[in-house]
Design an enzyme around this catalytic site. Sequence first.
Site, PDB file in Angstrom:
ATOM      1  N   SER A 111      -2.923  -7.842   2.431  1.00 42.98           N
ATOM      2  CA  SER A 111      -3.246  -7.754   3.861  1.00 42.98           C
ATOM      3  C   SER A 111      -3.678  -9.116   4.387  1.00 42.98           C
ATOM      4  CB  SER A 111      -4.365  -6.732   4.096  1.00 42.98           C
ATOM      5  OG  SER A 111      -3.941  -5.448   3.729  1.00 42.98           O
TER       6      SER A 111
ATOM      7  N   ARG B 270      -2.098  -5.729  -8.813  1.00 55.14           N
ATOM      8  CA  ARG B 270      -1.036  -6.717  -8.634  1.00 55.14           C
ATOM      9  C   ARG B 270      -1.083  -7.799  -9.693  1.00 55.14           C
ATOM     10  NH1 ARG B 270      -3.030  -7.508  -2.617  1.00 55.14           N
ATOM     11  NH2 ARG B 270      -4.857  -6.878  -3.803  1.00 55.14           N
TER      12      ARG B 270
ATOM     13  N   HIS C 292       0.840  -1.208   0.000  1.00 61.32           N
ATOM     14  CA  HIS C 292       0.000   0.000   0.000  1.00 61.32           C
ATOM     15  C   HIS C 292       0.868   1.249   0.000  1.00 61.32           C
ATOM     16  CE1 HIS C 292      -3.053  -2.764   2.151  1.00 61.32           C
ATOM     17  NE2 HIS C 292      -3.544  -2.526   0.963  1.00 61.32           N
TER      18      HIS C 292
ATOM     19  N   LYS D  40     -18.313  -6.253   9.631  1.00 58.21           N
ATOM     20  CA  LYS D  40     -17.110  -7.089   9.690  1.00 58.21           C
ATOM     21  C   LYS D  40     -16.189  -6.638  10.811  1.00 58.21           C
ATOM     22  CE  LYS D  40     -14.110  -8.044   6.192  1.00 58.21           C
ATOM     23  NZ  LYS D  40     -13.651  -7.940   4.791  1.00 58.21           N
TER      24      LYS D  40
HETATM   25  P1  ADP Z   1      -9.748  -3.569  -0.325  1.00 59.74           P
HETATM   26  O1  ADP Z   1     -10.347  -3.889   0.981  1.00 59.74           O
HETATM   27  O2  ADP Z   1     -10.455  -2.537  -1.161  1.00 59.74           O
HETATM   28  O3  ADP Z   1      -9.269  -4.761  -1.138  1.00 59.74           O
HETATM   29  P2  ADP Z   1      -7.013  -3.170   0.325  1.00 59.74           P
HETATM   30  O4  ADP Z   1      -6.609  -2.446   1.534  1.00 59.74           O
HETATM   31  O5  ADP Z   1      -6.729  -4.622   0.305  1.00 59.74           O
HETATM   32  O6  ADP Z   1      -8.493  -2.797   0.115  1.00 59.74           O
HETATM   33  O7  ADP Z   1      -6.344  -2.531  -0.975  1.00 59.74           O
HETATM   34  C1  ADP Z   1      -6.516  -1.205  -1.365  1.00 59.74           C
HETATM   35  C2  ADP Z   1      -5.801  -1.014  -2.695  1.00 59.74           C
HETATM   36  O8  ADP Z   1      -4.423  -1.329  -2.541  1.00 59.74           O
HETATM   37  C3  ADP Z   1      -6.305  -1.890  -3.832  1.00 59.74           C
HETATM   38  O9  ADP Z   1      -6.308  -1.139  -5.039  1.00 59.74           O
HETATM   39  C4  ADP Z   1      -5.283  -2.981  -3.924  1.00 59.74           C
HETATM   40  O10 ADP Z   1      -5.197  -3.518  -5.229  1.00 59.74           O
HETATM   41  C5  ADP Z   1      -4.028  -2.223  -3.564  1.00 59.74           C
HETATM   42  N1  ADP Z   1      -2.966  -3.090  -3.042  1.00 59.74           N
HETATM   43  C6  ADP Z   1      -3.023  -3.955  -2.007  1.00 59.74           C
HETATM   44  N2  ADP Z   1      -1.857  -4.586  -1.827  1.00 59.74           N
HETATM   45  C7  ADP Z   1      -1.014  -4.112  -2.781  1.00 59.74           C
HETATM   46  C8  ADP Z   1       0.355  -4.386  -3.134  1.00 59.74           C
HETATM   47  N3  ADP Z   1       1.077  -5.318  -2.492  1.00 59.74           N
HETATM   48  N4  ADP Z   1       0.887  -3.695  -4.169  1.00 59.74           N
HETATM   49  C9  ADP Z   1       0.143  -2.798  -4.839  1.00 59.74           C
HETATM   50  N5  ADP Z   1      -1.150  -2.494  -4.579  1.00 59.74           N
HETATM   51  C10 ADP Z   1      -1.722  -3.140  -3.557  1.00 59.74           C
END
Ligand code: ADP
Length: 150
Positions: free
Chosen positions: A130, A93, A20, A44
Amino acid sequence: MTQQRIALFAGSFDPFTIGHKSIVDRGLQLFDGIVIAIGINPAKKPWQPLEQRIALLEKIYADDSRIKIATFSGLTVDAARRFGASFLLRGVRTVADFEYERQLADINRNLSGIESVLIYALPQLASLSSSAVRELASHGVDISPYVPTI
Ligand code: ADP
């Protein structure tokens, strides 16, 4: 003065990872400011309490006035409008992410006219999520390599 270009980076960030952070840092090449917005889903129970996620993000970006930390529930585009963001910043990703993000971008544009700007994950971070971090933590693995150092 030209209008500031502000993007909303929305997610659960449960927890906020170096994946992130990489998207936020690289997004700053495109935008004057980024609002990192933690989505709240009352149905949740999060892994990391909301207050902790906010506190960590505020610490990580304490010295960067271009980054604001916020929370929201409801539609992402409504949050974007509320925080003065004209773009949605997202990370991609995998091919699976790509199709999911394409649909989201389509829906959000139809709802509001707000465009999504997608940045490819760095190859070395493309397998980081995550949910993987939560899984590792549940097995007692040290997750510090995967989350930003403060
Ligand atoms: P959500 O609950 O919307 O999936 P996340 O917190 O998992 O939210 O992700 C928010 C954004 O960050 C999304 O666009 C996701 O694709 C991006 N993201 C998550 N992990 C990575 C990573 N390792 N590299 C690049 N982008 C990421």
